[in-house]
Design a protein around this motif. Sequence first.
Motif, PDB file in Angstrom:
ATOM      1  N   ASP A   1       5.284   3.970  -2.777  1.00  0.00           N
ATOM      2  CA  ASP A   1       4.424   2.981  -3.898  1.00  0.00           C
ATOM      3  C   ASP A   1       5.030   3.812  -5.108  1.00  0.00           C
ATOM      4  OD1 ASP A   1       2.786   1.778  -5.719  1.00  0.00           O
ATOM      5  OD2 ASP A   1       1.362   1.813  -4.109  1.00  0.00           O
ATOM      6  N   LEU A   2       5.673   3.060  -5.831  1.00  0.00           N
ATOM      7  CA  LEU A   2       6.069   3.517  -7.239  1.00  0.00           C
ATOM      8  C   LEU A   2       5.014   3.790  -8.097  1.00  0.00           C
ATOM      9  CD1 LEU A   2       8.576   4.180  -9.358  1.00  0.00           C
ATOM     10  CD2 LEU A   2       8.359   1.821  -9.829  1.00  0.00           C
ATOM     11  N   GLY A   3       3.958   3.233  -8.068  1.00  0.00           N
ATOM     12  CA  GLY A   3       2.684   3.253  -9.040  1.00  0.00           C
ATOM     13  C   GLY A   3       1.840   4.552  -8.523  1.00  0.00           C
ATOM     14  N   LYS A   4       1.955   5.084  -7.510  1.00  0.00           N
ATOM     15  CA  LYS A   4       1.061   6.120  -6.727  1.00  0.00           C
ATOM     16  C   LYS A   4       1.885   7.246  -6.187  1.00  0.00           C
ATOM     17  CE  LYS A   4      -2.591   2.712  -5.715  1.00  0.00           C
ATOM     18  NZ  LYS A   4      -3.451   2.043  -4.618  1.00  0.00           N
ATOM     19  N   SER A   5       2.985   7.254  -5.720  1.00  0.00           N
ATOM     20  CA  SER A   5       3.688   8.209  -4.856  1.00  0.00           C
ATOM     21  C   SER A   5       3.951   9.366  -5.701  1.00  0.00           C
ATOM     22  CB  SER A   5       4.832   7.786  -4.437  1.00  0.00           C
ATOM     23  OG  SER A   5       4.646   6.584  -3.286  1.00  0.00           O
ATOM     24  N   ALA A   6       3.780  10.650  -5.334  1.00  0.00           N
ATOM     25  CA  ALA A   6       4.285  11.831  -6.153  1.00  0.00           C
ATOM     26  C   ALA A   6       5.766  11.942  -5.564  1.00  0.00           C
ATOM     27  CB  ALA A   6       3.265  13.049  -5.816  1.00  0.00           C
ATOM     28  N   ARG A   7       6.218  12.772  -6.445  1.00  0.00           N
ATOM     29  CA  ARG A   7       7.598  13.470  -6.114  1.00  0.00           C
ATOM     30  C   ARG A   7       7.656  13.682  -4.454  1.00  0.00           C
ATOM     31  NH1 ARG A   7      11.181  11.102  -9.465  1.00  0.00           N
ATOM     32  NH2 ARG A   7      10.091  11.200 -11.425  1.00  0.00           N
ATOM     33  N   GLN A   8       8.508  13.282  -3.685  1.00  0.00           N
ATOM     34  CA  GLN A   8       8.479  13.653  -2.264  1.00  0.00           C
ATOM     35  C   GLN A   8       9.683  14.420  -1.631  1.00  0.00           C
ATOM     36  OE1 GLN A   8       7.989  10.113   0.126  1.00  0.00           O
ATOM     37  NE2 GLN A   8       7.429   8.748  -1.417  1.00  0.00           N
TER      38      GLN A   8
ATOM     39  N   THR B   1      15.959 -10.601  11.072  1.00  0.00           N
ATOM     40  CA  THR B   1      15.185 -11.478  10.743  1.00  0.00           C
ATOM     41  C   THR B   1      14.332 -11.221   9.483  1.00  0.00           C
ATOM     42  OG1 THR B   1      13.128 -10.147  11.612  1.00  0.00           O
ATOM     43  CG2 THR B   1      14.268 -12.003  13.112  1.00  0.00           C
ATOM     44  N   SER B   2      14.016 -12.283   8.652  1.00  0.00           N
ATOM     45  CA  SER B   2      13.243 -11.981   7.327  1.00  0.00           C
ATOM     46  C   SER B   2      12.361 -13.097   7.059  1.00  0.00           C
ATOM     47  CB  SER B   2      14.630 -11.822   6.104  1.00  0.00           C
ATOM     48  OG  SER B   2      15.218 -13.032   6.206  1.00  0.00           O
ATOM     49  N   ALA B   3      11.348 -12.365   6.267  1.00  0.00           N
ATOM     50  CA  ALA B   3      10.316 -13.298   5.868  1.00  0.00           C
ATOM     51  C   ALA B   3       9.779 -13.148   4.692  1.00  0.00           C
ATOM     52  CB  ALA B   3       9.380 -13.418   7.001  1.00  0.00           C
ATOM     53  N   LEU B   4       9.247 -14.190   3.937  1.00  0.00           N
ATOM     54  CA  LEU B   4       8.341 -14.115   2.501  1.00  0.00           C
ATOM     55  C   LEU B   4       7.169 -14.361   2.700  1.00  0.00           C
ATOM     56  CD1 LEU B   4      11.048 -15.616   0.365  1.00  0.00           C
ATOM     57  CD2 LEU B   4      10.716 -13.002   0.406  1.00  0.00           C
ATOM     58  N   ARG B   5       6.102 -13.745   2.149  1.00  0.00           N
ATOM     59  CA  ARG B   5       4.575 -14.069   2.048  1.00  0.00           C
ATOM     60  C   ARG B   5       4.258 -13.321   0.999  1.00  0.00           C
ATOM     61  NH1 ARG B   5       5.359  -9.990   6.055  1.00  0.00           N
ATOM     62  NH2 ARG B   5       3.652  -8.475   5.808  1.00  0.00           N
ATOM     63  N   ALA B   6       2.730 -13.774   0.803  1.00  0.00           N
ATOM     64  CA  ALA B   6       2.080 -13.325  -0.361  1.00  0.00           C
ATOM     65  C   ALA B   6       1.672 -11.775  -0.337  1.00  0.00           C
ATOM     66  CB  ALA B   6       1.001 -14.218  -0.803  1.00  0.00           C
ATOM     67  N   THR B   7       1.377 -11.122  -1.395  1.00  0.00           N
ATOM     68  CA  THR B   7       0.675  -9.955  -1.141  1.00  0.00           C
ATOM     69  C   THR B   7      -0.541 -10.052  -0.625  1.00  0.00           C
ATOM     70  OG1 THR B   7      -0.208  -7.762  -2.527  1.00  0.00           O
ATOM     71  CG2 THR B   7      -0.378 -10.043  -3.466  1.00  0.00           C
ATOM     72  N   ALA B   8      -1.119  -8.996   0.140  1.00  0.00           N
ATOM     73  CA  ALA B   8      -2.518  -8.870   0.530  1.00  0.00           C
ATOM     74  C   ALA B   8      -3.191  -7.388   0.500  1.00  0.00           C
ATOM     75  CB  ALA B   8      -2.438  -9.304   1.965  1.00  0.00           C
ATOM     76  N   ASN B   9      -4.436  -7.532   0.183  1.00  0.00           N
ATOM     77  CA  ASN B   9      -5.126  -6.198   0.402  1.00  0.00           C
ATOM     78  C   ASN B   9      -5.564  -5.741   1.829  1.00  0.00           C
ATOM     79  OD1 ASN B   9      -6.664  -4.231  -0.503  1.00  0.00           O
ATOM     80  ND2 ASN B   9      -8.641  -5.385  -0.968  1.00  0.00           N
ATOM     81  N   ASP B  10      -4.301  -5.258   2.443  1.00  0.00           N
ATOM     82  CA  ASP B  10      -4.602  -4.828   3.746  1.00  0.00           C
ATOM     83  C   ASP B  10      -3.994  -3.546   4.183  1.00  0.00           C
ATOM     84  OD1 ASP B  10      -1.958  -5.109   3.255  1.00  0.00           O
ATOM     85  OD2 ASP B  10      -1.481  -6.665   4.920  1.00  0.00           O
ATOM     86  N   ASN B  11      -3.834  -2.695   3.101  1.00  0.00           N
ATOM     87  CA  ASN B  11      -3.405  -1.203   3.179  1.00  0.00           C
ATOM     88  C   ASN B  11      -2.292  -0.777   3.861  1.00  0.00           C
ATOM     89  OD1 ASN B  11      -6.092  -0.160   1.903  1.00  0.00           O
ATOM     90  ND2 ASN B  11      -7.118  -0.620   3.709  1.00  0.00           N
ATOM     91  N   LEU B  12      -1.262  -2.064   3.877  1.00  0.00           N
ATOM     92  CA  LEU B  12      -0.145  -1.843   4.573  1.00  0.00           C
ATOM     93  C   LEU B  12       0.655  -0.615   3.917  1.00  0.00           C
ATOM     94  CD1 LEU B  12       2.176  -2.888   6.349  1.00  0.00           C
ATOM     95  CD2 LEU B  12       2.785  -4.196   4.588  1.00  0.00           C
ATOM     96  N   PHE B  13       0.417  -0.490   2.924  1.00  0.00           N
ATOM     97  CA  PHE B  13       1.263   0.587   2.064  1.00  0.00           C
ATOM     98  C   PHE B  13       0.349   1.861   1.498  1.00  0.00           C
ATOM     99  CE2 PHE B  13       2.985  -3.579   0.722  1.00  0.00           C
ATOM    100  CZ  PHE B  13       4.431  -3.412   1.184  1.00  0.00           C
ATOM    101  N   ALA B  14      -0.657   1.822   2.279  1.00  0.00           N
ATOM    102  CA  ALA B  14      -1.421   3.166   2.051  1.00  0.00           C
ATOM    103  C   ALA B  14      -0.628   4.490   2.313  1.00  0.00           C
ATOM    104  CB  ALA B  14      -2.817   3.312   2.806  1.00  0.00           C
ATOM    105  N   LEU B  15      -0.846   5.344   1.348  1.00  0.00           N
ATOM    106  CA  LEU B  15       0.059   6.700   1.448  1.00  0.00           C
ATOM    107  C   LEU B  15      -1.073   7.477   2.360  1.00  0.00           C
ATOM    108  CD1 LEU B  15       0.706   7.021  -2.323  1.00  0.00           C
ATOM    109  CD2 LEU B  15       2.218   6.165  -0.500  1.00  0.00           C
TER     110      LEU B  15
END
Length: 254
Positions: free
Chosen positions: A98-105, A238-252
């Motif tokens: 997550d560019l907005g939250k991830s520290a240097r890895q 396969t590929s698909a597009l959908r809207a953003t969601a508040n589901d913690n998919l990208f929780a660090l």
Amino acid sequence: MNRRVFLGMCGGSSFGWAQSKEVATATPSTLVSFGSVPNVTQKYLKSVGDRLIQPGKERSSFSGTIAVGDAAGTAIQWTNEFPGKLKIDGLGKSLVFDLGKSARQSLDELDDELLEVLSADTPDAFFDQMQKGSFPRMLGANFQVEGVKGFGATVDIFQVVVPVTARKVAGTVAKHYMFDNQTGLLFRVAYQKVLSGAASKVVTEWNGYEKTDGTNWTPKQITRRQNGAKKFEVKIQTSALRATANDNLFALAK
């Protein structure tokens, strides 16, 4: 002027890598608008489709296979959310950036390469960097790429200096984004990167575009090369597009 792209595999002019002070983490931007990018880049924004400019398609999900070197392909899936989020499941692990939250890895080399290819070497990153003030310099149009016929045979080349986003080592890198002159779709991203302690010429190549939803283009193959040799190749099934969601998919991970 000789408009051939030299070194065939890489193209563009000389590459640059500059170590610098830590680059401050940018706040994720909103969707892109034609008014927020230079006129000379609007052709390529239009070619992507509407997913970067219209709400409701912020997430792009993919599944397919990845083959490292000469090994057989294994399953991989990943989701990008514009701007700056990525989750990868494959090669026996799960990675979140997550560019907005991830520290240097601190990552092993393959994970680092995969994160960079799928998050930074993309049209999404090319346009999102403009939202943050990193505007590209057009090096020219209609450059011929040696050894390529059809898609990618002639390219328009942009250079942009961007912060290193995923790796533990901070700095900036000058990347050359090469767009197919006929379609406006991204063909290659080329730059220099330190791998295993030595500077290497790396290329990310996008091929086999198809429309995901009748409007937005998706590549079917992504190839990563290091000093001319194939490092890994991703084939998208396969590929698909959908809207953003508040589901913690990208929780660090804690």
